[in-house]
Enzyme design. Structure first.
Site: not given
Length: 348
Positions: A126, A229
């Site tokens: 994505l 992250h």
């Protein structure tokens, strides 16, 4: 009009330019032009084949403007993980140890390398160009994959996973990688990150088969295992809202979590429902454009639009009808873009 649709061979140049801008750490997008072409060709074949069983092929979607041709995002569903080359992950395991002589007990946590040959389906790859983030388009691009799954349920495994990107410092360092894998594969993270999309044989050849005991790692490394992250936090939040939960598996290179949900239990799959077009309005409908409307036009196309309904009978505007190749009486699939959204307004 902006649409999410199945990738085409003609998208190669624009998609390659897009993935070139993806940051390091997005493993499945670290592709050269030839390997990207190969993935596109696999996707085109996957959409066109008549068989229904999952074979590991990718279904690649792109977010594009059907008038200007601008391509600004992409996402993918992989019908199966594992196979000839297994899916590798660390499993977090716990074992209890006790000494009668010392009268002490200790819980030992370790990472066990797992090879999964017959695995679940996977969503991934994505990426949305930065200037288009924050307007709900990333959600649309992500959820369109679940509309596709609902429309072709036989093509996917019973379970669905997502490998979430692990922590990375602002200078590009990946602490988990440096603490573990780099000790056995003495090359930069970017090298293994890219090579793992070509072949995973080096993992079998170089990574230790014995457990990695977390007590031997610095506390900061242990604290980062299973964490994402900062740029991945919205994606993780979205998937959890759709029914995904964290597992005992983490990525072997960056330590990011693997989340999972039974495919039929994914909220977005469950709320994707077939509807029939009852009316096509010449003007845009009032209200928010917060419904993902999908059809099999060009194998798969979705739009983010406002709709009005009476049961399973829909009213849509003409632009949406043209983009999805729909007419009065056509069947399409509708999905509220958020789990908590109320029912669609009724047609008056």
């Amino acid at each position: 009009m902006w649409i999410v649709r199945a990738v085409k061979i003609d998208d190669l140049d624009a998609l390659f330019a897009l993935v070139q801008s993806a940051t390091r750490g997005l493993t499945t997008l670290q592709l050269d032009r030839n390997r990207l072409l190969d993935r596109i060709e696999q996707s085109v074949f996957a959409f066109s084949r008549t068989g229904t069983s999952p074979r590991g092929e990718p279904y690649v979607l792109v977010l594009t403007n059907d008038e200007t041709g601008e391509l600004v995002g992409t996402s993918t569903v992989y019908t199966k993980t594992g196979g000839y080359q297994p899916f590798y992950a660390y499993q977090i395991t716990h074992s209890e140890h006790h000494s009668e002589l010392l009268n002490i007990s200790h819980t030992r946590t370790s990472l066990q390398l797992q090879r999964i040959h017959d695995g679940p389906s996977e969503i991934g790859s994505l990426f949305l160009r930065g200037i288009y983030r924050g307007e709900g388009w990333g959600r649309w691009l992500s959820l369109s994959r679940f509309a596709l799954i609902a429309m072709r349920p036989g093509r996917f495994a019973d379970g669905m996973i997502a490998e979430m990107r692990g922590r990375q410092d602002s200078d590009g360092r990946v602490p988990f990688y440096e603490a573990i894998a780099q000790k056995f594969i003495p090359v930069d993270f970017n090298v293994v990150d890219t090579m793992s999309t070509i072949s995973k044989q080096f993992i079998e050849e170089m990574m230790p088969m014995h457990p990695i005991y977390l007590d031997l790692l610095p506390q900061e490394i242990r604290d980062g295992i299973g964490k994402v992250h900062r740029e991945t936090e919205p994606a993780l939040k979205l998937l959890k809202s759709e029914g995904f939960s964290e597992t005992d598996l983490v990525d072997i290179f960056d330590g990011g979590p693997v989340v999972r949900c039974e495919t039929k239990q994914i909220n977005a799959v469950r709320r994707t429902q077939p509807c029939q077009i009852a009316k096509i309005a010449d003007q845009p409908l009032p209200g928010r454009s917060d419904t993902i409307l999908s059809s099999d036009a060009n194998e798969f196309t979705s739009v983010l639009t406002a709709v009005s309904s009476d049961g399973d009978q829909l009213t849509i505007d003409r632009n949406a009808a043209l983009a999805l190749s729909l007419d009065v009486g056509s069947t399409c699939y509708t999905m509220p873009s958020r789990p908590e959204m109320p029912s669609r307004p009724k047609t008056t």
